[in-house]
Design a protein around this motif. Structure first.
Motif, PDB file in Angstrom:
ATOM      1  N   LEU A  49      79.333  37.065  45.464  1.00 21.52           N
ATOM      2  CA  LEU A  49      80.464  37.957  45.173  1.00 21.52           C
ATOM      3  C   LEU A  49      81.224  37.446  43.944  1.00 21.52           C
ATOM      4  O   LEU A  49      81.562  38.215  43.033  1.00 21.52           O
ATOM      5  N   CYS A  50      81.472  36.123  43.907  1.00 24.20           N
ATOM      6  CA  CYS A  50      82.203  35.548  42.760  1.00 24.20           C
ATOM      7  C   CYS A  50      81.408  35.747  41.470  1.00 24.20           C
ATOM      8  O   CYS A  50      81.985  36.059  40.417  1.00 24.20           O
ATOM      9  N   ALA A  51      80.077  35.606  41.552  1.00 26.66           N
ATOM     10  CA  ALA A  51      79.249  35.818  40.355  1.00 26.66           C
ATOM     11  C   ALA A  51      79.362  37.271  39.885  1.00 26.66           C
ATOM     12  O   ALA A  51      79.441  37.551  38.680  1.00 26.66           O
ATOM     13  N   ALA A  52      79.398  38.189  40.842  1.00 27.79           N
ATOM     14  CA  ALA A  52      79.515  39.618  40.474  1.00 27.79           C
ATOM     15  C   ALA A  52      80.888  39.891  39.854  1.00 27.79           C
ATOM     16  O   ALA A  52      81.006  40.658  38.892  1.00 27.79           O
ATOM     17  N   PHE A  53      81.951  39.229  40.394  1.00 26.71           N
ATOM     18  CA  PHE A  53      83.292  39.383  39.798  1.00 26.71           C
ATOM     19  C   PHE A  53      83.270  38.885  38.344  1.00 26.71           C
ATOM     20  O   PHE A  53      83.872  39.477  37.465  1.00 26.71           O
ATOM     21  N   GLU A  54      82.558  37.775  38.117  1.00 24.15           N
ATOM     22  CA  GLU A  54      82.482  37.240  36.739  1.00 24.15           C
ATOM     23  C   GLU A  54      81.785  38.238  35.817  1.00 24.15           C
ATOM     24  O   GLU A  54      82.206  38.427  34.672  1.00 24.15           O
ATOM     25  N   ARG A  55      80.735  38.861  36.318  1.00 26.49           N
ATOM     26  CA  ARG A  55      80.016  39.856  35.483  1.00 26.49           C
ATOM     27  C   ARG A  55      80.955  41.008  35.119  1.00 26.49           C
ATOM     28  O   ARG A  55      80.977  41.470  33.994  1.00 26.49           O
TER      29      ARG A  55
ATOM     30  N   ALA B  34      84.141  40.811  34.903  1.00 24.44           N
ATOM     31  CA  ALA B  34      85.139  40.286  33.954  1.00 24.44           C
ATOM     32  C   ALA B  34      84.557  40.253  32.542  1.00 24.44           C
ATOM     33  O   ALA B  34      85.207  40.652  31.574  1.00 24.44           O
ATOM     34  N   LYS B  35      83.310  39.784  32.439  1.00 25.39           N
ATOM     35  CA  LYS B  35      82.668  39.718  31.115  1.00 25.39           C
ATOM     36  C   LYS B  35      82.569  41.096  30.489  1.00 25.39           C
ATOM     37  O   LYS B  35      82.705  41.259  29.285  1.00 25.39           O
ATOM     38  N   ALA B  36      82.312  42.091  31.341  1.00 25.75           N
ATOM     39  CA  ALA B  36      82.178  43.470  30.840  1.00 25.75           C
ATOM     40  C   ALA B  36      83.557  44.126  30.679  1.00 25.75           C
ATOM     41  O   ALA B  36      83.652  45.318  30.376  1.00 25.75           O
ATOM     42  N   ASN B  37      84.606  43.309  30.911  1.00 24.90           N
ATOM     43  CA  ASN B  37      85.981  43.811  30.804  1.00 24.90           C
ATOM     44  C   ASN B  37      86.257  45.004  31.730  1.00 24.90           C
ATOM     45  O   ASN B  37      86.988  45.924  31.370  1.00 24.90           O
ATOM     46  N   LYS B  38      85.629  44.960  32.909  1.00 30.04           N
ATOM     47  CA  LYS B  38      85.809  46.056  33.866  1.00 30.04           C
ATOM     48  C   LYS B  38      86.554  45.539  35.098  1.00 30.04           C
ATOM     49  O   LYS B  38      86.294  44.408  35.536  1.00 30.04           O
ATOM     50  N   PRO B  39      87.419  46.368  35.683  1.00 33.33           N
ATOM     51  CA  PRO B  39      88.054  45.925  36.938  1.00 33.33           C
ATOM     52  C   PRO B  39      87.045  46.005  38.093  1.00 33.33           C
ATOM     53  O   PRO B  39      86.052  46.723  38.000  1.00 33.33           O
ATOM     54  N   SER B  40      87.332  45.263  39.158  1.00 28.88           N
ATOM     55  CA  SER B  40      86.458  45.315  40.343  1.00 28.88           C
ATOM     56  C   SER B  40      87.142  46.127  41.429  1.00 28.88           C
ATOM     57  O   SER B  40      88.336  45.936  41.701  1.00 28.88           O
ATOM     58  N   ASP B  41      86.376  47.006  42.042  1.00 26.88           N
ATOM     59  CA  ASP B  41      86.892  47.837  43.135  1.00 26.88           C
ATOM     60  C   ASP B  41      86.984  46.964  44.395  1.00 26.88           C
ATOM     61  O   ASP B  41      85.957  46.530  44.930  1.00 26.88           O
ATOM     62  N   LEU B  42      88.214  46.700  44.856  1.00 26.58           N
ATOM     63  CA  LEU B  42      88.397  45.753  45.972  1.00 26.58           C
ATOM     64  C   LEU B  42      87.843  46.304  47.278  1.00 26.58           C
ATOM     65  O   LEU B  42      87.354  45.565  48.135  1.00 26.58           O
ATOM     66  N   PHE B  43      87.934  47.612  47.436  1.00 27.81           N
ATOM     67  CA  PHE B  43      87.442  48.246  48.660  1.00 27.81           C
ATOM     68  C   PHE B  43      85.918  48.048  48.769  1.00 27.81           C
ATOM     69  O   PHE B  43      85.406  47.558  49.770  1.00 27.81           O
ATOM     70  N   TYR B  44      85.216  48.402  47.702  1.00 32.11           N
ATOM     71  CA  TYR B  44      83.750  48.283  47.737  1.00 32.11           C
ATOM     72  C   TYR B  44      83.304  46.819  47.719  1.00 32.11           C
ATOM     73  O   TYR B  44      82.373  46.436  48.434  1.00 32.11           O
ATOM     74  N   ALA B  45      83.953  46.013  46.858  1.00 33.39           N
ATOM     75  CA  ALA B  45      83.455  44.638  46.641  1.00 33.39           C
ATOM     76  C   ALA B  45      83.431  43.842  47.952  1.00 33.39           C
ATOM     77  O   ALA B  45      82.420  43.234  48.299  1.00 33.39           O
ATOM     78  N   PHE B  46      84.555  43.879  48.705  1.00 32.48           N
ATOM     79  CA  PHE B  46      84.597  43.062  49.918  1.00 32.48           C
ATOM     80  C   PHE B  46      83.696  43.627  51.017  1.00 32.48           C
ATOM     81  O   PHE B  46      83.150  42.888  51.826  1.00 32.48           O
ATOM     82  N   ARG B  47      83.555  44.943  51.027  1.00 36.71           N
ATOM     83  CA  ARG B  47      82.618  45.512  52.017  1.00 36.71           C
ATOM     84  C   ARG B  47      81.185  45.123  51.690  1.00 36.71           C
ATOM     85  O   ARG B  47      80.378  44.894  52.582  1.00 36.71           O
ATOM     86  N   CYS B  48      80.858  45.097  50.378  1.00 36.56           N
ATOM     87  CA  CYS B  48      79.501  44.684  49.992  1.00 36.56           C
ATOM     88  C   CYS B  48      79.259  43.265  50.506  1.00 36.56           C
ATOM     89  O   CYS B  48      78.196  42.963  51.056  1.00 36.56           O
ATOM     90  N   MET B  49      80.276  42.413  50.345  1.00 34.68           N
ATOM     91  CA  MET B  49      80.118  41.027  50.773  1.00 34.68           C
ATOM     92  C   MET B  49      79.910  40.946  52.286  1.00 34.68           C
ATOM     93  O   MET B  49      78.973  40.325  52.768  1.00 34.68           O
ATOM     94  N   SER B  50      80.766  41.661  53.054  1.00 39.27           N
ATOM     95  CA  SER B  50      80.635  41.528  54.515  1.00 39.27           C
ATOM     96  C   SER B  50      79.327  42.155  55.004  1.00 39.27           C
ATOM     97  O   SER B  50      78.718  41.653  55.949  1.00 39.27           O
TER      98      SER B  50
END
Ligand code: HEM
Length: 510
Positions: free
Chosen positions: A163-169, A171-187
């Motif tokens: 998940l942290c690696a995906a957040f970094e990607r 960030a590099k692309a200067n895009k925000p991360s969708d918190l709803f989707y991101a944490f569900r993907c992780m769980s």
């Protein structure tokens, strides 16, 4: 032209139908009159329509599409702490009712109609009786015990790192991360990897928009209708996959996952030696396919195994994802609380190049745990009343005698948002848990008693690891305009229908 015979036959059929309609109406009217005036629950206050027929609840949920837990707030304000919300159902608003209903002494049955609607009748979650659930939970508890979870923390960390690696990607692309989707993907990745040994790798989906996550979300409101119309549930659930994809494209990802799980289960039940090919030994199948784990010496059928897998996916995916999303949203909205969390984490993990703290150390961090508790309180887990049936002889709930056979519940939001227990309950304040340790008695997000959450230790591990890693490794800022709040509708779990919160994640240097 009609012959006289046709005419007579048509008249006879018409008369028969009319007669049947009259009988149906008379039966229902007399049933409603009985329910309102002569039923053992007749003395309890509540809307007349609710006392008369179950259709009242169906109307609120399916036709008016109102969130039932929000409707309950209104009816309690009007009728008091105990309200009759169905011909044979009571809902309580006094938090004490939670401990009176859901406690280790009460081995009460779950209510059949609600639990049957999930199509998981043969799972630890779906078994209506305590005895059946206990046998299954005893087998699975070796996968979910505190010790087992501590031993498998590496598997959870793999997914938190991904998940942290995906957040970094992002960030590099200067895009925000969708918190709803991101944490569900992780769980979801944690459950599919840890429980089934077959990660769906939802985290790797571009912008976290994984079809399985979108499909699970889209299916939430559909479950509300299942509860009130079994025929509708059977129609959707028994639809062949190809047709189901056409009829309901938004839930296609779910159908795909069902097919993958069914294939995996088929393969393992036919060839148990394939267990050795799974990536680790902690899967639920290592336990569930072990004959000796059962008193009956018989392993569950493939259908039952599939229902167990589905129950774990729904039970552990959205709930954990929601808690992380909501906690992160509030931390970002109130940066002074985020700063406290980051300071505590920096002390426990001074340099990112050092080995990260283990789960045991995270368990001892006061503010991290207070953040997790406040997130659990405000997300509230399952927000519908968990319906239970009062056994023979009746029971006392909040000093009120309730006759046997009555369906009873109190939704967790009635505890978690009670201002006498949690002053200013809509305010995000992790400090309240540090100021008053007795509040732990009122954290009921995982429920209580013999049917409480089986995955509680896994959920706590995910919450601690995820909050710790994400807030230690990133500086975060909400994308503006950010939602003011995250509104939800009750669909057993909360269904967040509003704008998703997104955050810009900046990796910290050290
Ligand atoms: C923050 C995360 C979680 C929350 C808030 C939560 C909440 C709950 C609640 C309230 C119940 C009681 C449901 C009922 O009585 O009908 C429950 C049951 C259950 N949970 Fe969780 N859960 C979470 C995570 C998990 C995880 C990670 C798993 C496993 C992968 C899991 C598996 C189960 C199972 C199997 C049951 C059924 C237990 C029974 O009926 O006896 N849960 N959970």
């Amino acid at each position: 032209m009609f012959s006289p015979l046709d005419w007579n036959a048509k008249q006879a059929v018409g008369a028969l139908l009319l007669g049947a309609l009259v009988v149906w109406i008379v039966y229902n009217v007399q049933q409603a009159v009985y329910n309102v005036f002569f039923h053992p629950l007749a003395r309890f206050p509540g809307p007349r329509a609710a006392a008369a027929t179950k259709l009242w609840k169906a109307y609120i949920e399916c036709i008016k599409q109102e969130s039932f837990c929000h409707k309950l707030e209104k009816v309690h304000a009007q009728y008091g702490d105990v309200v009759r919300v169905g011909p044979d159902e009571l809902h309580f608003a006094n938090p004490q009712a939670y401990h009176d209903i859901y406690n280790s002494k009460n081995k009460w049955d779950k209510e059949w109609f609600l639990y049957h609607s999930f199509n998981e009748d043969r799972s630890s979650f779906g078994f209506v009786t305590y005895a059946e659930a206990k046998e299954r939970k005893d087998v699975l508890s070796r996968t979910f015990s505190p010790k087992a979870i501590e031993q498998s923390q590496g598997l959870v960390i793999e997914k938190v790192d991904a998940l942290c690696a995906a957040f970094e990607r992002q960030a590099k692309a200067n895009k925000p991360s969708d918190l709803f989707y991101a944490f569900r993907c992780m769980s979801m990745d944690v459950i599919t990897y840890l429980c089934f040994g077959a990660s769906v790798d939802a985290i790797e989906a571009p912008d976290f928009e994984a079809p399985i996550i979108e499909a699970m979300d889209a299916s939430m409101p559909v479950f509300v209708r299942f509860k009130h119309a079994e025929w509708y549930k059977n129609m959707i659930m028994n639809c062949p996959p190809n047709i189901s994809r056409i009829v309901s494209p938004q839930t296609a990802g779910l159908v795909d996952l069902q097919q993958i799980l069914k294939k995996q289960i088929g393969n393992l039940t036919e060839n148990p030696e394939n267990l050795a090919h799974l990536p680790h030994q902690m899967t639920i199948y290592h336990r569930l396919l072990d004959k000796e784990a059962y008193r009956s010496n018989t392993v569950p059928s493939p259908g039952s195994l599939y229902e167990e897998a589905q129950a774990l996916m729904f039970g552990g995916g959205d709930t954990t994802g929601n808690t992380l999303m909501l906690g992160t949203f509030h931390l970002l909205k109130q940066p002074e609380t985020m700063a406290k969390l980051k300071a505590e984490l920096k002390e426990a993990w001074p340099k990112l190049s050092d080995a990260p703290p283990e789960l045991r150390e995270l368990e001892r961090l006061p503010y991290l745990n207070a953040v997790a508790k406040e997130a659990l309180r405000m997300s509230s887990g399952v927000i519908s009343g968990l319906l239970r049936v009062v056994p023979a002889g009746g029971a006392k709930i909040c000093e009120t005698f309730v006759p046997e056979g009555t369906i009873v519940s109190i939704g967790s939001t009635f505890v978690h948002f009670n201002p006498e227990i949690f002053p200013n309950p809509h305010e995000w304040r992790p400090e309240r848990w540090l100021e008053n340790p007795d509040l732990d008695d009122w954290l009921v997000t995982f429920s209580r008693g013999p049917r409480m959450c089986l995955g509680i230790n896994l959920a706590w591990a995910e919450l601690r690891l995820c909050f710790a890693y994400v807030f230690r490794k990133f500086d975060m800022k909400l994308e503006e305009p950010a939602p003011k709040e995250l509104p939800f509708r009750e669909t057993f779990l909360p269904y967040y229908y509003g704008q998703h919160a997104k955050a810009f994640m900046t990796p910290v240097a050290a």
